[in-house]
Design a protein around this motif. Structure first.
Motif, PDB file in Angstrom:
ATOM      1  N   CYS A 189     -21.885  42.500  23.063  1.00  0.00           N
ATOM      2  CA  CYS A 189     -20.855  42.735  23.321  1.00  0.00           C
ATOM      3  C   CYS A 189     -21.542  42.625  25.233  1.00  0.00           C
ATOM      4  CB  CYS A 189     -19.501  42.125  24.095  1.00  0.00           C
ATOM      5  SG  CYS A 189     -18.030  41.459  22.777  1.00  0.00           S
ATOM      6  N   GLN A 190     -21.943  41.785  26.226  1.00  0.00           N
ATOM      7  CA  GLN A 190     -22.778  42.231  27.562  1.00  0.00           C
ATOM      8  C   GLN A 190     -21.821  42.344  29.026  1.00  0.00           C
ATOM      9  OE1 GLN A 190     -25.949  43.103  27.150  1.00  0.00           O
ATOM     10  NE2 GLN A 190     -25.798  42.779  24.430  1.00  0.00           N
ATOM     11  N   ALA A 191     -22.229  43.316  29.827  1.00  0.00           N
ATOM     12  CA  ALA A 191     -21.144  43.196  31.286  1.00  0.00           C
ATOM     13  C   ALA A 191     -20.671  41.850  31.318  1.00  0.00           C
ATOM     14  CB  ALA A 191     -22.521  43.925  31.811  1.00  0.00           C
ATOM     15  N   GLU A 192     -21.626  40.964  31.477  1.00  0.00           N
ATOM     16  CA  GLU A 192     -20.845  39.869  31.657  1.00  0.00           C
ATOM     17  C   GLU A 192     -20.178  39.145  31.369  1.00  0.00           C
ATOM     18  OE1 GLU A 192     -25.657  38.853  29.460  1.00  0.00           O
ATOM     19  OE2 GLU A 192     -24.204  40.290  31.881  1.00  0.00           O
ATOM     20  N   ASP A 193     -19.752  39.814  30.320  1.00  0.00           N
ATOM     21  CA  ASP A 193     -18.786  38.538  28.816  1.00  0.00           C
ATOM     22  C   ASP A 193     -17.377  39.257  29.369  1.00  0.00           C
ATOM     23  OD1 ASP A 193     -20.369  37.863  27.194  1.00  0.00           O
ATOM     24  OD2 ASP A 193     -20.924  39.854  25.976  1.00  0.00           O
ATOM     25  N   ALA A 194     -17.648  40.834  30.410  1.00  0.00           N
ATOM     26  CA  ALA A 194     -15.925  41.403  30.758  1.00  0.00           C
ATOM     27  C   ALA A 194     -15.150  40.216  31.495  1.00  0.00           C
ATOM     28  CB  ALA A 194     -16.511  42.228  31.783  1.00  0.00           C
ATOM     29  N   ASP A 195     -15.979  39.754  32.841  1.00  0.00           N
ATOM     30  CA  ASP A 195     -15.715  38.172  33.183  1.00  0.00           C
ATOM     31  C   ASP A 195     -14.393  37.488  32.558  1.00  0.00           C
ATOM     32  OD1 ASP A 195     -16.181  38.784  35.779  1.00  0.00           O
ATOM     33  OD2 ASP A 195     -17.911  38.396  35.492  1.00  0.00           O
ATOM     34  N   THR A 196     -15.578  36.637  31.425  1.00  0.00           N
ATOM     35  CA  THR A 196     -14.931  35.576  30.550  1.00  0.00           C
ATOM     36  C   THR A 196     -13.864  36.461  29.961  1.00  0.00           C
ATOM     37  OG1 THR A 196     -17.204  34.899  30.400  1.00  0.00           O
ATOM     38  CG2 THR A 196     -14.800  34.054  28.835  1.00  0.00           C
ATOM     39  N   LEU A 197     -13.460  37.829  28.814  1.00  0.00           N
ATOM     40  CA  LEU A 197     -12.580  38.580  28.355  1.00  0.00           C
ATOM     41  C   LEU A 197     -10.959  38.583  29.883  1.00  0.00           C
ATOM     42  CD1 LEU A 197     -11.268  39.701  26.431  1.00  0.00           C
ATOM     43  CD2 LEU A 197     -12.489  41.815  27.451  1.00  0.00           C
ATOM     44  N   LEU A 198     -11.699  39.264  30.978  1.00  0.00           N
ATOM     45  CA  LEU A 198     -10.414  38.970  32.008  1.00  0.00           C
ATOM     46  C   LEU A 198     -10.026  37.590  32.595  1.00  0.00           C
ATOM     47  CD1 LEU A 198      -8.966  40.604  33.850  1.00  0.00           C
ATOM     48  CD2 LEU A 198     -10.813  40.512  35.142  1.00  0.00           C
ATOM     49  N   ILE A 199     -10.712  36.854  32.263  1.00  0.00           N
ATOM     50  CA  ILE A 199     -10.119  35.273  32.525  1.00  0.00           C
ATOM     51  C   ILE A 199      -9.460  34.792  31.838  1.00  0.00           C
ATOM     52  CG2 ILE A 199     -11.042  32.769  32.841  1.00  0.00           C
ATOM     53  CD1 ILE A 199     -13.209  34.196  35.333  1.00  0.00           C
ATOM     54  N   ALA A 200      -9.377  35.011  29.995  1.00  0.00           N
ATOM     55  CA  ALA A 200      -8.810  34.946  29.132  1.00  0.00           C
ATOM     56  C   ALA A 200      -7.988  35.119  28.761  1.00  0.00           C
ATOM     57  CB  ALA A 200      -9.664  34.596  27.928  1.00  0.00           C
ATOM     58  N   LEU A 201      -7.868  36.641  28.901  1.00  0.00           N
ATOM     59  CA  LEU A 201      -6.585  37.063  29.375  1.00  0.00           C
ATOM     60  C   LEU A 201      -5.695  37.099  30.225  1.00  0.00           C
ATOM     61  CD1 LEU A 201      -7.459  40.574  28.353  1.00  0.00           C
ATOM     62  CD2 LEU A 201      -6.443  39.227  26.955  1.00  0.00           C
TER      63      LEU A 201
END
Length: 77
Positions: free
Chosen positions: A16-28
């Motif tokens: 998981c790269q840094a840009e995946d943090a945004d996707t994860l945050l939005i999903a949560l």
């Protein structure tokens, strides 16, 4: 993509790269009760780990990385 969303579960896979943090945050944020499945995680960028630590979602699965399994899971549970 290393973040895959299936209804109530967010699957984190591979590296998981840094840009995946945004996707994860939005999903949560969209559905706070989602479970994060970490069974297929090999590595997490610190940004992704910070999202997990801040959001404190329910987590299932044990990461392949001994470090993540030992340290991150302890903090999340």
């Amino acid at each position: 993509m290393t973040v895959r969303i299936e209804a109530e579960v967010i699957h984190l896979t591979g590296r998981c790269q840094a840009e995946d943090a945004d996707t994860l945050l939005i999903a949560l944020q969209e559905q706070p009760g989602r479970i994060v499945d970490m069974a297929d995680v090999q590595r997490l960028h610190l940004a992704v780990a910070q999202v997990l630590l801040a959001a404190r979602p329910a987590v299932r699965g044990v990461p392949a990385s001994d470090f993540l399994a030992r340290h991150l899971l302890d903090l999340l549970q």
